[in-house]
Design a protein around this motif. Structure first.
Motif, mmCIF file in Angstrom:
data_model
loop_
_atom_site.group_PDB
_atom_site.id
_atom_site.type_symbol
_atom_site.label_atom_id
_atom_site.label_comp_id
_atom_site.label_asym_id
_atom_site.label_seq_id
_atom_site.Cartn_x
_atom_site.Cartn_y
_atom_site.Cartn_z
ATOM 1 N N VAL A 92 -36.587 32.462 -27.928
ATOM 2 C CA VAL A 92 -38.225 32.813 -27.834
ATOM 3 C C VAL A 92 -38.944 31.599 -28.193
ATOM 4 O O VAL A 92 -38.701 31.207 -29.528
ATOM 5 C CB VAL A 92 -38.460 34.023 -28.452
ATOM 6 C CG1 VAL A 92 -39.899 34.201 -28.470
ATOM 7 C CG2 VAL A 92 -37.897 35.522 -28.058
ATOM 8 N N TRP A 93 -39.719 31.148 -27.310
ATOM 9 C CA TRP A 93 -40.544 30.012 -27.710
ATOM 10 C C TRP A 93 -42.211 30.462 -27.404
ATOM 11 O O TRP A 93 -42.681 30.654 -26.290
ATOM 12 C CB TRP A 93 -40.257 28.827 -26.703
ATOM 13 C CG TRP A 93 -40.637 27.610 -27.054
ATOM 14 C CD1 TRP A 93 -41.870 27.435 -27.802
ATOM 15 C CD2 TRP A 93 -40.214 26.307 -26.626
ATOM 16 N NE1 TRP A 93 -41.995 25.913 -27.988
ATOM 17 C CE2 TRP A 93 -40.992 25.106 -27.359
ATOM 18 C CE3 TRP A 93 -39.163 25.820 -25.805
ATOM 19 C CZ2 TRP A 93 -40.816 24.085 -27.021
ATOM 20 C CZ3 TRP A 93 -38.821 24.487 -25.721
ATOM 21 C CH2 TRP A 93 -39.694 23.563 -26.256
ATOM 22 N N TRP A 94 -42.945 30.541 -28.554
ATOM 23 C CA TRP A 94 -44.315 31.279 -28.506
ATOM 24 C C TRP A 94 -45.099 29.984 -28.947
ATOM 25 O O TRP A 94 -44.927 28.994 -29.836
ATOM 26 C CB TRP A 94 -44.273 32.135 -29.784
ATOM 27 C CG TRP A 94 -45.896 32.513 -29.848
ATOM 28 C CD1 TRP A 94 -46.657 32.263 -31.001
ATOM 29 C CD2 TRP A 94 -46.598 33.223 -29.054
ATOM 30 N NE1 TRP A 94 -47.954 32.551 -30.898
ATOM 31 C CE2 TRP A 94 -47.872 33.472 -29.731
ATOM 32 C CE3 TRP A 94 -46.354 34.087 -27.652
ATOM 33 C CZ2 TRP A 94 -48.961 34.087 -29.154
ATOM 34 C CZ3 TRP A 94 -47.760 34.492 -27.227
ATOM 35 C CH2 TRP A 94 -49.004 34.621 -27.997
ATOM 36 N N GLU A 96 -48.689 29.212 -29.861
ATOM 37 C CA GLU A 96 -49.982 29.926 -30.446
ATOM 38 C C GLU A 96 -51.081 29.253 -29.735
ATOM 39 O O GLU A 96 -51.912 30.136 -29.296
ATOM 40 C CB GLU A 96 -50.052 29.553 -31.784
ATOM 41 C CG GLU A 96 -51.378 30.290 -32.424
ATOM 42 C CD GLU A 96 -51.299 31.732 -32.422
ATOM 43 O OE1 GLU A 96 -52.487 32.227 -32.445
ATOM 44 O OE2 GLU A 96 -50.280 32.466 -32.052
ATOM 45 N N LYS A 99 -51.382 30.783 -26.359
ATOM 46 C CA LYS A 99 -50.999 32.251 -26.217
ATOM 47 C C LYS A 99 -49.858 32.761 -25.247
ATOM 48 O O LYS A 99 -49.981 33.477 -24.208
ATOM 49 C CB LYS A 99 -52.196 33.153 -26.054
ATOM 50 C CG LYS A 99 -53.391 32.960 -26.881
ATOM 51 C CD LYS A 99 -53.032 33.329 -28.351
ATOM 52 C CE LYS A 99 -53.997 33.090 -29.432
ATOM 53 N NZ LYS A 99 -53.762 33.366 -30.586
ATOM 54 N N GLN A 100 -49.097 31.605 -25.146
ATOM 55 C CA GLN A 100 -48.032 31.678 -24.072
ATOM 56 C C GLN A 100 -46.629 31.970 -24.532
ATOM 57 O O GLN A 100 -46.123 31.496 -25.682
ATOM 58 C CB GLN A 100 -47.798 30.762 -23.263
ATOM 59 C CG GLN A 100 -49.201 30.469 -22.266
ATOM 60 C CD GLN A 100 -49.034 29.080 -21.488
ATOM 61 O OE1 GLN A 100 -48.580 28.109 -22.094
ATOM 62 N NE2 GLN A 100 -49.493 29.136 -20.340
ATOM 63 N N GLN A 101 -45.518 32.735 -24.177
ATOM 64 C CA GLN A 101 -44.313 33.224 -24.724
ATOM 65 C C GLN A 101 -43.393 32.786 -23.484
ATOM 66 O O GLN A 101 -43.426 33.255 -22.411
ATOM 67 C CB GLN A 101 -43.996 34.425 -25.265
ATOM 68 C CG GLN A 101 -42.602 34.727 -25.500
ATOM 69 C CD GLN A 101 -42.457 36.359 -26.007
ATOM 70 O OE1 GLN A 101 -42.793 36.563 -27.082
ATOM 71 N NE2 GLN A 101 -42.004 37.089 -25.033
ATOM 72 N N ARG A 103 -39.388 33.386 -22.899
ATOM 73 C CA ARG A 103 -38.256 33.763 -23.501
ATOM 74 C C ARG A 103 -36.918 33.481 -22.454
ATOM 75 O O ARG A 103 -36.932 33.773 -21.534
ATOM 76 C CB ARG A 103 -38.332 35.444 -23.657
ATOM 77 C CG ARG A 103 -37.048 35.958 -24.213
ATOM 78 C CD ARG A 103 -37.605 37.433 -24.569
ATOM 79 N NE ARG A 103 -38.110 38.291 -23.485
ATOM 80 C CZ ARG A 103 -37.688 39.172 -22.680
ATOM 81 N NH1 ARG A 103 -36.375 39.522 -23.189
ATOM 82 N NH2 ARG A 103 -38.193 39.847 -22.097
ATOM 83 N N ARG A 239 -47.486 37.855 -16.239
ATOM 84 C CA ARG A 239 -46.180 37.680 -16.726
ATOM 85 C C ARG A 239 -45.263 37.505 -15.534
ATOM 86 O O ARG A 239 -45.479 38.152 -14.290
ATOM 87 C CB ARG A 239 -45.533 39.035 -17.295
ATOM 88 C CG ARG A 239 -44.251 38.864 -17.790
ATOM 89 C CD ARG A 239 -43.940 40.319 -18.529
ATOM 90 N NE ARG A 239 -42.558 40.133 -19.156
ATOM 91 C CZ ARG A 239 -42.008 41.049 -19.971
ATOM 92 N NH1 ARG A 239 -42.714 42.259 -20.058
ATOM 93 N NH2 ARG A 239 -40.766 40.980 -20.246
#
Length: 261
Positions: A92-94, A96, A99-101, A103, A239
């Motif tokens: 998981v790469w968040w 900040e 505001k994107q993730q 996975r 998404r």
């Protein structure tokens, strides 16, 4: 289709986010089926997670859509045994700031020092046997010298203080002698250089450099699936799920499906 001449769209989104915010720390989850926390055997699968720094991407010009994410670890760490037993992981790469993730479902390949013969041989054999469509398969023809060059180059790119971590006692083991003993550990490494060092300095630097490199592992993440969540869009979050697909007459590409965020 969502791949371009420069690679998949998820990579472009990730690179754009990283150009704005320097956040290269990810979380990697593995499955431990070998031991419990007290070292006894167990048949129960226990999840393990830890933070990793992604150093760079690795791909070849003839297959930009098939790319690897590169990190590093220590041969002595429990994750090495876990990933040898089961080389599947989730990352998981968040980011900040955006505001994107991102996975990733991925296969992990561990390239250790050639002195670690069992794991090193396993790595080379896995690369040679890699299936078409995996990013690592693009590197099948690369020899041992090319892989070792990549491993050493990555180690050299680290700061001297970080390099010293590979000569200290194994992380997570009991601290014998307390904090005072820890103060005696090398604080930084220097690459051995006969031109600038005395004989004694060179010999000690060479010894520490070789110990560190013997423990240093080139950690390869080969994405199989990417789930990209964008919580920074308005008025509705978005998404997307990316999966690799073979197109007749073309190379492998990443197919994209929009999901409910």
């Amino acid at each position: 289709m969502t791949s371009t001449a420069d690679g998949p769209r998820w990579k472009a989104a990730l690179e754009k986010a990283l150009s704005q915010y320097d956040q290269n720390v990810v979380q990697i989850a593995t499955i431990d089926t070998a031991t419990t926390t007290d070292g006894t055997s167990t048949s129960t699968a226990i999840p393990r997670v830890r933070s990793h720094v992604v150093r760079n991407f690795l791909s070849k010009p003839n297959a930009p859509s098939l790319l690897l994410l590169i990190s590093s670890t220590d041969f002595r760490m429990p994750k090495v045994a876990q990933l040898t037993a089961n080389p599947k992981a989730e990352i998981v790469w968040w980011i900040e700031g955006t505001k994107q993730q991102f996975r990733f479902a991925a296969d992990i390949y561990l390239l250790p020092s050639p002195t670690q013969r069992a794991l090193y041989t396993e790595f080379m054999e896995r690369v040679k046997a890699a299936e078409d469509g995996t990013a690592i398969s693009v590197f099948k023809d690369d020899g041992e010298e090319q892989w070792e060059s990549r491993r050493v180059e990555l180690f050299r790119s680290l700061g001297p203080g970080m390099q010293a971590g590979w000569v200290r006692p194994t992380s997570g083991t009991p601290l014998k002698g307390g904090h005072e003993e820890a103060m005696k550990w090398p604080a930084r490494l220097a690459e051995p250089n006969k031109e600038t060092m005395t004989k004694e300095e060179y010999e000690e630097a060479k010894r520490l450099w070789e110990v560190a490199l013997s423990n240093f592992v080139f950690f390869i993440i080969d994405p199989v699936e990417v789930d990209f969540v964008d919580l920074g869009t308005t008025p509705v979050d978005r998404r997307f799920l990316f999966k690799k697909k073979k197109v007749e007459g073309e190379n492998w590409v990443w197919d994209e499906e929009e999901l409910v965020p």
